[in-house]
Enzyme design. Sequence first.
Site, PDB file in Angstrom:
ATOM      1  N   GLU A 170     -72.445  21.694   7.894  1.00  0.00           N
ATOM      2  CA  GLU A 170     -73.552  20.844   7.420  1.00  0.00           C
ATOM      3  C   GLU A 170     -74.554  21.590   6.547  1.00  0.00           C
ATOM      4  O   GLU A 170     -75.745  21.666   6.844  1.00  0.00           O
ATOM      5  CB  GLU A 170     -74.271  20.196   8.614  1.00  0.00           C
ATOM      6  CG  GLU A 170     -73.383  19.265   9.395  1.00  0.00           C
ATOM      7  CD  GLU A 170     -74.146  18.418  10.413  1.00  0.00           C
ATOM      8  OE1 GLU A 170     -75.341  18.659  10.625  1.00  0.00           O
ATOM      9  OE2 GLU A 170     -73.523  17.503  10.988  1.00  0.00           O
ATOM     10  N   GLU A 226     -67.109  16.345  13.777  1.00  0.00           N
ATOM     11  CA  GLU A 226     -68.099  15.917  14.775  1.00  0.00           C
ATOM     12  C   GLU A 226     -68.268  14.404  14.741  1.00  0.00           C
ATOM     13  O   GLU A 226     -68.277  13.795  13.674  1.00  0.00           O
ATOM     14  CB  GLU A 226     -69.488  16.532  14.508  1.00  0.00           C
ATOM     15  CG  GLU A 226     -69.649  17.962  14.920  1.00  0.00           C
ATOM     16  CD  GLU A 226     -71.036  18.517  14.609  1.00  0.00           C
ATOM     17  OE1 GLU A 226     -72.034  17.781  14.718  1.00  0.00           O
ATOM     18  OE2 GLU A 226     -71.102  19.704  14.246  1.00  0.00           O
TER      19      GLU A 226
HETATM   20  C1  BG6 Z   1     -75.012  17.987  13.847  1.00  0.00           C
HETATM   21  C2  BG6 Z   1     -74.913  19.451  14.126  1.00  0.00           C
HETATM   22  O1  BG6 Z   1     -75.989  17.839  12.883  1.00  0.00           O
HETATM   23  O2  BG6 Z   1     -75.413  17.117  14.844  1.00  0.00           O
HETATM   24  C3  BG6 Z   1     -74.971  19.799  15.603  1.00  0.00           C
HETATM   25  O3  BG6 Z   1     -73.816  20.033  13.505  1.00  0.00           O
HETATM   26  C4  BG6 Z   1     -75.996  18.932  16.278  1.00  0.00           C
HETATM   27  O4  BG6 Z   1     -75.200  21.166  15.736  1.00  0.00           O
HETATM   28  C5  BG6 Z   1     -75.526  17.495  16.196  1.00  0.00           C
HETATM   29  O5  BG6 Z   1     -76.287  19.267  17.598  1.00  0.00           O
HETATM   30  C6  BG6 Z   1     -76.424  16.517  16.906  1.00  0.00           C
HETATM   31  O6  BG6 Z   1     -77.727  16.638  16.481  1.00  0.00           O
HETATM   32  P1  BG6 Z   1     -78.906  16.555  17.513  1.00  0.00           P
HETATM   33  O7  BG6 Z   1     -80.149  16.704  16.710  1.00  0.00           O
HETATM   34  O8  BG6 Z   1     -78.818  15.207  18.141  1.00  0.00           O
HETATM   35  O9  BG6 Z   1     -78.682  17.644  18.497  1.00  0.00           O
END
Ligand code: BG6
Length: 477
Positions: A168, A377
Amino acid sequence: HKKLKPFPPHFLWGAASAAYQVEGAWDVDGKGVSNWDKFVRIPGKTFKGTTGDVAVDHYHRYKEDIQLMAEMGMKAYRFSVAWTRIFPSGRGEINEKGIEFYEHLINDLKAKGIEPILTLYHWDLPQALQDEYGGWESREIISDFTRYSVELFKRFGDRVKYWVSLNEQNIFTMLGYRLGAHPPGVMDDKLFYQVNHHANLANASVIKEFRKYVPDGKIGPSFAYSPAYARTSNPKDIIAAENAEELNSHWWMDIYAWGRYPKAVWNYIESNGLAPQIEEGDFELLSQGTPDFMGVNYYQTTTYEENPLNNGAGIAKINTTGEKGTSEDTGIPGVFKTVENPHLERTDWDWNIDPLGLRIALRRITNRYNLPILISENGLGAFDKLEKDDVVNDNYRIDYIRTHIEAMQEAISDGVDVLGYCVWSFTDLLSWLNGFQKRYGFVYVNQHEEGEHDLRRVKKKSFDWYKKVIASNGTVL
Ligand code: BG6
């Protein structure tokens, strides 16, 4: 009703994590200090000042965690390497203890038949490099990041076949250099574009090197893609959504896939005096370091409408308190403005829940870049409740993941080549700014900001559900 294509036979059903969010052991076995180790110590930066000093102690409990992955039947596990474990000050002497940790982790995964997917950079930059030359602000980062990555290719390339270069880039640069909410806490639009140019070059450089060391492997960046929707069919809203898609997504993905910046955005940032400095040979390197797949982190779509020129709204606002927030409209006057989408439900943190948006995302990327896609993800952050007798009834998470898997299968049936699907996350972990209260895992970890926290692992209801999904290769949802 259209006939759905089955998931491919070797589909990578997996889950993902990042070093800083799970490992803990922040100063153990020779590890150096990262930008996050430093940033979380500045008062007011994270929810209740939570740090990743211990996180969920994966560094000491990785065997137990991998045992649970094996019990679930997981096919792939995406994790990141902490640069500061390998080169404590970013470059120079190698810390063999750091290599050893990942060596064990990888070997243990392989022994259990779990495909390791290694992320080279998930935001934890060696602080020494930030101090020395501003980290991503300097072109020096290109050679240092390449040296670090090549070391990992040499050490693990024989066993690790899937690699993610940068996680990201659009988010860590946006939060680090535009909104000031992540390290180094800077708000400077021009620097933001310069930093991105260096990151693009570093990304291309490691991909180019990768071909020499791991010729039979696959590598790509993970992009945080939030497809743009127009609020209405008013052409003014449509162009606003187009602007957003180009500025927030094509700006990065075009460089990854083709080594060039999209025209309209380049003209826009140049005429606003924000264009990065380009040196001779840059575009040559960019076009040589193109990926095998596009990694996509998908959480939600964003809806846009026209933003009149005289509307004072700033570039973006972010809720950094970590509390359950209200989404605020953000935008750039004359370019676009974000608005709420009345058709979508939202999570505990007001993120849109839009499974169909995943199908749209996958089709748009396929049509524009014609690359295989790794969903690196996708998942749901929620306030989970540990009930009596260690039960967590996270039916909302099952619903979220099920509907996204259905949308992914629709996209596969449309002709999209999806290599795998990594749920964020396997165990609960530290949410960068939101502490431990925002949970994503299939496995509950008894870790809290305050009160009793023995770090024990508890399988949630979604654990057994995903286990069946994997065992049936996605036919039992
Ligand atoms: C993504 C990242 O942006 O989203 C992760 O790659 C991150 O590292 C995940 O934890 C969720 O985001 P958040 O802010 O809900 O923890």
